[in-house]
Design a protein around this motif. Structure first.
Motif, PDB file in Angstrom:
ATOM      1  N   UNK A 365       0.835  -1.203   0.000  1.00 36.99           N
ATOM      2  CA  UNK A 365       0.000   0.000   0.000  1.00 36.99           C
ATOM      3  C   UNK A 365       0.868   1.249   0.000  1.00 36.99           C
ATOM      4  N   UNK A 366       1.974   1.194   0.765  1.00 36.69           N
ATOM      5  CA  UNK A 366       2.874   2.346   0.810  1.00 36.69           C
ATOM      6  C   UNK A 366       3.488   2.617  -0.560  1.00 36.69           C
ATOM      7  N   UNK A 367       3.976   1.535  -1.199  1.00 42.19           N
ATOM      8  CA  UNK A 367       4.562   1.712  -2.535  1.00 42.19           C
ATOM      9  C   UNK A 367       3.560   2.358  -3.466  1.00 42.19           C
ATOM     10  N   UNK A 368       2.346   1.798  -3.453  1.00 45.10           N
ATOM     11  CA  UNK A 368       1.333   2.305  -4.380  1.00 45.10           C
ATOM     12  C   UNK A 368       0.999   3.752  -4.071  1.00 45.10           C
ATOM     13  N   UNK A 369       0.885   4.066  -2.775  1.00 44.77           N
ATOM     14  CA  UNK A 369       0.530   5.432  -2.393  1.00 44.77           C
ATOM     15  C   UNK A 369       1.591   6.404  -2.881  1.00 44.77           C
ATOM     16  N   UNK A 370       2.860   6.021  -2.712  1.00 51.52           N
ATOM     17  CA  UNK A 370       3.938   6.920  -3.146  1.00 51.52           C
ATOM     18  C   UNK A 370       3.856   7.166  -4.646  1.00 51.52           C
ATOM     19  N   UNK A 371       3.710   6.078  -5.408  1.00 53.95           N
ATOM     20  CA  UNK A 371       3.685   6.263  -6.863  1.00 53.95           C
ATOM     21  C   UNK A 371       2.444   6.992  -7.321  1.00 53.95           C
ATOM     22  N   UNK A 372       1.312   6.684  -6.690  1.00 54.91           N
ATOM     23  CA  UNK A 372       0.095   7.397  -7.085  1.00 54.91           C
ATOM     24  C   UNK A 372       0.255   8.886  -6.830  1.00 54.91           C
ATOM     25  N   UNK A 373       0.876   9.233  -5.689  1.00 49.72           N
ATOM     26  CA  UNK A 373       1.073  10.646  -5.386  1.00 49.72           C
ATOM     27  C   UNK A 373       1.969  11.297  -6.437  1.00 49.72           C
ATOM     28  N   UNK A 374       3.078  10.614  -6.757  1.00 46.93           N
ATOM     29  CA  UNK A 374       3.981  11.194  -7.755  1.00 46.93           C
ATOM     30  C   UNK A 374       3.270  11.308  -9.103  1.00 46.93           C
ATOM     31  N   UNK A 375       2.595  10.213  -9.511  1.00 46.99           N
ATOM     32  CA  UNK A 375       1.898  10.232 -10.809  1.00 46.99           C
ATOM     33  C   UNK A 375       0.890  11.362 -10.867  1.00 46.99           C
ATOM     34  N   UNK A 376       0.123  11.471  -9.797  1.00 47.68           N
ATOM     35  CA  UNK A 376      -0.924  12.489  -9.764  1.00 47.68           C
ATOM     36  C   UNK A 376      -0.315  13.879  -9.828  1.00 47.68           C
ATOM     37  N   UNK A 377       0.783  14.081  -9.088  1.00 45.22           N
ATOM     38  CA  UNK A 377       1.407  15.408  -9.086  1.00 45.22           C
ATOM     39  C   UNK A 377       1.892  15.765 -10.483  1.00 45.22           C
ATOM     40  N   UNK A 378       2.562  14.800 -11.134  1.00 44.14           N
ATOM     41  CA  UNK A 378       3.066  15.085 -12.482  1.00 44.14           C
ATOM     42  C   UNK A 378       1.897  15.368 -13.418  1.00 44.14           C
ATOM     43  N   UNK A 379       0.850  14.532 -13.327  1.00 42.13           N
ATOM     44  CA  UNK A 379      -0.302  14.731 -14.208  1.00 42.13           C
ATOM     45  C   UNK A 379      -0.913  16.104 -13.995  1.00 42.13           C
TER      46      UNK A 379
END
Lengths: 394, 247, 379
Positions: A365-379
């Motif tokens: 869950x932590x891994x996914x949360x980190x990547x989702x946050x980064x992905x969302x920020x870039x998007x």
């Protein structure tokens, strides 16, 4: 305007199977219900399994001491003293470190190759084409393994390659001299800041003057200022910024700045791979600007460089931004392959954490949360940028 | 004084193996208005694009305003400053406003102060009757309006010669008139113009001379009244009959 | 709106005037030595190309070691290779290990079975790339071929010994993960894409958006980790799904989300009139979707589908990280053996060549189809 006051008649829901809205509603309830049931079932089984295997739940482990040795840290960390939370934070920082540098370098390399593919020189165009075709069709992981293997075939520190003074390339990584911090350096840094400000003001002044008189000012005084002022301050203080040169101590180097073989291999692999995609994006972006734009600008008397800078690139940029966004996202996600060659990014550290604590769900869950946050920020950032530069159409 | 604005002597050009300009000789005097017509593929666009070197001629000589067109970059710069061009497909810069489209070259090429360039641009936009669109983007304008902006943009460089490459071919019928009116207005100011067009009415009204091209060569040329009334060749007769039937 | 003449502002001087330049000389001058800068670039590139090319040729062919002797115990003696390290390639490692790299731990005597499966896969791809095979029967062919592949791999009938899937490995695993992943993901993708575009059912739309964006927002590795360590927790005691199948499920979920966006692009590109015409004919939602909308939308995005598939094909290599023996893993394992350690480049070159062959063939197909379609559309 009485018509606008009257609201359109609200459709009433008929309790009949032939009513499309009711049908839609029933379908939605059924589908959502099925999904909820599945989740509930999985959650119950999982809870049961966790209980029988005596695996803790929750994020309490974040505060526990983490016995993970970490090679590269941007912030202080001591294994078995610092917490898992801190270790994971280092993982996130390492992911960001590789992603940001990777995106920048991939953009530069990709743009060069993309433009190279359009060059009138046949050989250059063909080679750039071969680069794009070749690297796209080989899995990134394989490329990473290759680069990492290459790093390991470098000589040991004692016989390190020594291409430039103070630069050592060995299988322990690349050591370069680093700026050493000395008391007077604060002033030098301040001078640098002032010089940057001065250069900025000069550039603005030059632009204003061009608007007013049609003739701009040369920009070399700004460059001179940025380089000269800090140097003068440094000399005046007698504190020529010291270089922390790497030196061989025993079996390894000490001092200087270290670029680890893992980081180097991952960076080279990611950049080289992403550049092959970015090159195609840049190429199609430039091709998307019609020849008429070139002709019109040239007919007005603009030189080739000015046409590219003022007319073609601003338009190509619009075409390029959306696909470029997804390439940046891909690069960030691909940086997770670090785990295969031992660079300690968030995936690698979270993976170790979940192996040590057994708390797989929280770790993933932590891994996914980190990547989702980064992905969302870039998007979000790229969407904002895209809207800002969008063409106005009727 | 007596030197022509544009002088073409024995100009030849090939696209690959295709001979697209065959020994073109043409001279345009200052203040003269020449209309070039001919069937599609006759080389008339290529010819006009050779005048500001959007196409390179391979043989012969082209002298524009006393400067010969060679691979010399400075000569090319000089000529492009003095020669304005209007394209079939407008080619406005979609990322710049109408005003910026018009001021880009004066500021960057003529090194004109921004304010002065803007005043000049507004004057020309008034002349083509769309000053109120200055802050809009090309995408927000109709085709006719865009083409008028393109004319204003070319005029902002204050050229001595204006080239028009089928300026009305990409326009809807109801917009052709507004562009032609603008061009007639320009002709009345005494501008030297070379115009590739099929608008025979326009040719009749403003041209001093009509040049008929076919298969890469100049077949006939002369005053419009004469040439339309008594075409000397079958090729021109055929062409005129097709054009007139089309309209 | 295109200019009536193609621009030649950038064009090199053309063959003109019947100049007595031979074709080759003219080509060289215009494409390589048009300007001084171009000439310098050409010469520099040519020099590097020849130098590196010669070095590579020397390493890969001239000084390469093709075979190594074996000792009494049958173990390879790699001393020759070690001596030639850095000078010549050690292709002996490939000669020695290729069966393992291609088929992993599959019983040696039975390796003809996965070999046939690989050929079946290739045949399936080749057939799917042919436009004349694009009929309903193609789906049937796929189903039959996939069942046949499964049967051959497992065995356990007609005298074929049973081979459990933890013994499978190498190229067949790569092909299985990619192909079965695609086959499983495709229906999922179509449903998710339709759901994401459904106007009448906001809850379903939200569900589909969440699925697609969640999966696309996280790296594949995290899904593979989930498959390898989290899935077992989801299952009641006593039920166990083996690792390969779990990885396959992760692939299906992953591919589904990406394909859904491809399908959605196709749906979006379809003119509204098509759907309206179907409505006007009185077709129901599913009739309209299956008969009118999907066939056209999917046809439109076939090149994009192929490109996405190339991505999956490469991504299957990630199962290395969770220890499934695909082509990359077998290759890496082959050089774990002390005797062969340090000959990674030879193996990586072999693997790269295999992946490249598949991906390049597919990307050419995709380009060909794209060209075909754009031509068909212009007419």
């Amino acid at each position: 305007m009485s018509a606008s006051l009257a609201a359109p008649p609200r459709r009433r829901l008929r309790l009949s199977w032939s009513d499309a809205r009711l049908r839609g509603l029933v379908w939605q309830v059924l589908i959502l219900g099925a999904v909820a049931l599945l989740i509930w079932y999985l959650a119950r089984t999982t809870a049961h399994n966790l209980a029988t295997r005596h695996i803790a739940t929750g994020f309490a482990f974040l505060d526990h001491a983490a016995p993970i040795p970490i090679g590269e840290t941007l912030i202080d960390y001591t294994p078995s003293v610092s917490s898992y939370g801190r270790a994971l934070l280092i993982g996130v920082l390492n992911t960001l470190k590789i992603s940001i540098v990777g995106c920048l370098l991939a953009t530069v390399l990709g743009t060069l190759i993309g433009i190279g593919r359009l060059a009138p020189n046949w050989l250059l165009a063909r080679l750039c084409g071969a680069y794009v075709e070749g690297l796209r069709d080989i899995p990134l992981l394989l490329q990473l393994l290759f680069w990492y293997g290459l790093m390991q075939t470098l000589p040991a520190p004692r016989r390190a390659l020594h291409p430039l003074a103070g630069v050592f390339l060995s299988n322990r990584g690349l050591r370069v001299p680093a700026l050493a911090w000395r008391p007077g350096d604060g002033w030098v840094l301040a001078a640098f800041g002032i010089a940057l400000l001065g250069a900025f003001l000069w550039a603005r002044h030059a632009a204003r003057r061009r608007d007013a008189t049609g003739r701009g000012l040369p920009l070399w005084p700004a460059a001179l200022l940025v380089l000269g002022l800090p140097a003068m301050v440094a000399i005046a203080l007698g504190a020529v910024p010291g270089l922390d040169r790497p030196a061989l101590h025993g079996f390894n180097f000490q001092g200087g700045l270290l670029i680890s073989p893992e980081y180097a291999a991952l960076l080279i692999g990611l950049v080289v791979y992403a550049a092959s995609y970015i090159a195609e994006i840049v190429r199609s972006g430039i091709l998307s600007v019609s020849t008429g734009q070139w002709e019109a600008a040239q007919a007005l008397g603009l030189r080739r460089g000015a046409v590219l800078r003022l007319v073609v690139l601003p338009q190509a940029l619009r075409v390029v931004v959306p696909p470029m966004t997804s390439q940046y996202l891909n690069l960030v996600k691909n940086s997770s392959l670090a785990v295969a060659i031992g660079y300690q990014d968030i995936v690698s550290i979270a993976n170790t954490t979940l192996n040590q604590t057994g708390q797989a769900i929280e770790g993933i869950a932590l891994i996914m949360a980190v990547y989702l946050t980064i992905s969302l920020s870039i998007s979000l950032f790229m969407n904002w940028y895209n809207v800002r530069i969008a063409l106005v159409e009727r | 004084m007596s030197e022509p604005a544009i002088l073409m002597e024995h100009v030849q050009k090939w696209f690959g193996q295709m001979h697209v300009l065959r020994d073109i000789s043409l001279s345009v005097e200052t203040g003269e208005r020449v209309v070039v017509c001919g069937p599609s593929g006759s080389g008339k666009s290529t010819m006009i694009r050779c005048i500001n070197r959007l196409e390179e001629h391979q043989k012969g000589r082209i002298v524009v305003d006393g400067t010969e067109l060679t691979s010399d970059v400075r000569a090319l710069d000089t000529i492009r400053r003095e020669v304005g061009m209007v394209f079939q497909s407008f080619n406005l810069f979609p990322h710049l406003t109408i005003l910026q489209n018009c001021t880009l070259a004066p500021i960057r090429v003529r090194r004109m102060p921004k304010r002065e360039a803007e005043e000049l641009a507004m004057e020309y936009l008034r002349r083509v009757k769309i000053p109120e669109q200055a802050a809009k983007y090309p995408g927000q304008l109709s085709g006719g309006q865009q083409q008028r902006v393109a004319i204003a943009r070319a005029l902002c460089m204050q050229p001595k010669i204006m080239l028009f490459d089928e300026p009305t071919s990409a326009l809807d019928p109801e917009m052709i008139k507004e562009v032609l009116d603008t061009m007639i207005g320009l002709a009345e100011t005494g501008m030297t113009m070379v115009c590739v067009t099929h608008e025979m009415g326009f040719a009749r009204q403003v041209a001093n001379r009509v040049v008929f091209m076919d298969r890469g060569e100049v077949v006939e040329s002369g005053p419009p009244a004469e040439i339309f009334a008594n075409p000397a060749t079958d090729r021109l007769r055929l062409f005129l009959s097709q054009i007139l039937r089309g309209h | 709106m295109s200019a009536s003449h193609s621009s030649s502002v950038e064009r090199a001087p053309t063959l003109a005037l019947g100049a007595p330049l031979s074709r080759a000389a003219f080509w060289l001058r215009s494409r390589l030595f048009a300007t001084p800068v171009s000439a310098v670039v050409s010469l520099a590139l040519l020099y590097l190309l020849l130098r590196w090319g010669w070095d590579f040729f020397g390493w890969a062919v001239l000084h390469a070691i093709w075979q190594v002797p074996h000792d009494a115990a049958g173990l390879p003696q790699t001393g020759v290779c070690r001596a030639a390290e850095g000078v010549g390639a050690c292709w002996a490692v490939v000669a020695e290990k290729y069966r393992f790299i291609l088929f992993g731990f599959y019983p040696y005597a039975q390796q003809w079975r996965p070999a046939i499966c690989v050929l079946l896969f290739i045949g399936l791809y080749a057939a799917s790339a042919q436009q004349r095979f694009w009929r309903r029967e193609l789906a049937l062919i796929w189903a039959v071929a996939l069942v046949l592949i499964g049967a051959l791999m497992w065995g356990g009938f007609a005298g074929l010994p049973l081979v459990a899937d933890d013994q499978w490995g190498g190229l067949p695993i790569t092909l299985i993960l990619a192909t079965f992943g695609l086959a499983g993901a495709f229906p999922l993708a179509v449903l998710a894409a339709l759901g994401r575009r459904s106007r009448g059912m906001p809850a379903v739309r939200m569900l589909c958006v969440c699925y697609i964006e969640l999966i696309r927002g996280v790296p594949l590795i995290s899904l593979l980790f989930m498959a390898s360590v989290m899935f077992p927790l989801f299952l009641p005691a006593g039920v166990d799904i083996d690792k390969l199948l779990r990885a396959q499920i992760a692939f299906v979920l992953f591919a589904g989300a990406y394909l859904a966006e491809v399908v959605r692009a196709g749906l979006q590109a379809l003119p509204k009139g098509q759907s309206e015409a179907a409505d006007a004919l009185g077709l129901g939602y599913w009739q309209k979707t299956m008969l009118i909308v999907l066939p056209q939308a999917l046809r439109q995005v076939i090149p994009m589908l192929v490109n996405t598939f190339i991505g999956f094909f490469k991504d299957t290599s990630l199962v290395l990280i969770i220890g499934i023996f695909d082509l990359t893993t077998t290759g890496r394992t082959a050089i774990d053996e002390p005797a062969w350690q340090g000959f990674g480049n030879e193996i990586y070159l072999l693997l790269a060549a295999i992946y490249f062959t598949f991906c390049f063939a597919m990307s050419r197909t995709s380009a060909r189809l794209e060209h075909l379609f754009s031509r068909g559309q212009r007419r």
